[in-house]
Scaffold this active site. Structure first.
Site, PDB file in Angstrom:
ATOM      1  N   HIS A 112       0.741  -1.112   0.107  1.00  0.00           N
ATOM      2  CA  HIS A 112       0.006  -0.070  -0.035  1.00  0.00           C
ATOM      3  C   HIS A 112       1.053   1.181   0.116  1.00  0.00           C
ATOM      4  CE1 HIS A 112      -3.363   2.346   0.540  1.00  0.00           C
ATOM      5  NE2 HIS A 112      -2.850   2.936   1.343  1.00  0.00           N
TER       6      HIS A 112
ATOM      7  N   LYS B  30     -11.723  10.437  -1.894  1.00  0.00           N
ATOM      8  CA  LYS B  30     -12.524   9.777  -0.904  1.00  0.00           C
ATOM      9  C   LYS B  30     -11.751  10.602   0.503  1.00  0.00           C
ATOM     10  CE  LYS B  30     -10.725   5.792   0.954  1.00  0.00           C
ATOM     11  NZ  LYS B  30     -10.113   4.110   0.752  1.00  0.00           N
TER      12      LYS B  30
ATOM     13  N   THR C  85     -15.196   1.346   0.981  1.00  0.00           N
ATOM     14  CA  THR C  85     -14.809   2.038  -0.153  1.00  0.00           C
ATOM     15  C   THR C  85     -15.253   1.789  -1.501  1.00  0.00           C
ATOM     16  OG1 THR C  85     -12.588   2.483   0.941  1.00  0.00           O
ATOM     17  CG2 THR C  85     -12.443   2.643  -1.271  1.00  0.00           C
TER      18      THR C  85
END
Ligand code: R5P
Length: 292
Positions: free
Chosen positions: A126, A190, A224
């Site tokens: 990530h 987001k 998400t």
């Protein structure tokens, strides 16, 4: 020839052994009645190059501790090198540190470095940037996105799809998949409220009337993707497909995804799940063979 030792969640070791032809070893890894871990290496590994395979999904703390015990034990035994193959690596999403909050990635990195591990291979980690500097030992980060893209092309019935990153972080993966399938991509904005809730801004008009493929690295609670689907449907997109590398699918995530109108999904076997249709074993094997 290097020896491959699977830890508790190291199922990929079998496939890697078949592809590389490297033998499979064994370590005794037990959970004792009081919850503590017992680790023993019952074979002579002195002077060997050992590859430890483990995935840290679902029971991250337990898997991390047993991996640390195992690597320390192998090092004490006098192995020549230890390569960790950790397809899914935990705690990679905790990046921002505010005063008083633990920074698990750094702590985990310190613990792993302390074992004397020589290098590790991870998949679609990530955090961006120089992982070897973060961990203090060699880290190779391979991607499954090209292979995922090939699966999508072959198996998902999409017409002129638009690839969508559900947040800015996911742009690099969306871009890779879009390049591979010869499509264009957009990203959504987001904001994370807490571990389960996110707000996704409205989707661009470009999505209207188009089949969309949402691409992310991890699906954990599904929050998400669900919010991204809602935003895309609001602007009248076509069918929605989802692809990710690590399908953690915590709690009822899979149900949430199916109920929000996703047509089909795909993930890899870095974490075993009902949507793990793509194997990373060949990608990891190729990487292993290049470095050991
Ligand atoms: C975070 O930025 C990651 O790329 C994913 O978007 C995130 O892990 C997904 O988590 P969840 O499924 O819980 O929303």
């Amino acid at each position: 020839m290097p020896l491959i030792i699977p830890a508790t969640q190291g199922v990929l070791a079998v496939k890697i052994s078949k592809i590389t032809g490297y033998p499979l070893g064994y370590a005794q890894l037990e959970r004792l009645p009081d919850g503590e871990k017992y680790v023993r290496v019952p074979v002579d590994v002195e002077g060997e190059d050992v590859i430890v395979v483990n995935s840290f999904a679902h029971r991250p703390d337990e898997m991390l501790l047993e991996t640390i015990f195992l690597i320390e034990t192998l090092k004490e035994y006098g192995v020549r090198s230890v390569t960790g193959v950790f397809p899914y690596f935990p705690y990679s999403r905790f990046e921002r540190v505010i005063r008083g909050e633990a920074y698990p990635l750094r702590i985990v990195a310190d613990l792993l470095r302390g074992t004397g591990i020589d290098r590790m291979i991870v998949v679609d980690f990530h955090v961006q940037g120089d992982l070897s500097s973060i961990f203090g030992f060699e880290v190779l980060n391979v991607t499954a996105m090209r292979k995922i893209a090939r699966f999508v092309e072959k198996n998902f019935d999409m017409k002129d799809p638009l690839v969508v990153a559900p947040d800015e972080r996911a742009v690099r993966w969306a871009k890779t998949v879009a390049e591979e399938i010869g499509s264009d991509y957009v990203y959504l904005r987001k904001m994370r409220i807490d571990a389960e809730n996110v707000i996704v801004d409205s989707a661009p008009k470009a999505a209207s009337g188009r089949d969309v493929l949402i691409v992310d690295d991890i699906i954990s609670t599904g929050g998400t993707v669900v919010q991204a689907v809602k935003a895309l449907k609001k602007v009248g997109c076509g069918r929605v497909y989802v692809a990710c590398t690590h399908a953690i699918l915590a709690g009822n995530a899979l149900r949430k995804l199916l109920e929000c109108g996703v047509e089909d999904m795909v993930a890899t076997d870095t974490v075993l799940s009902p949507i793990s249709h793509v194997s990373v074993a060949d990608i990891l094997s190729e990487c292993i063979q290049q470095i050991i």
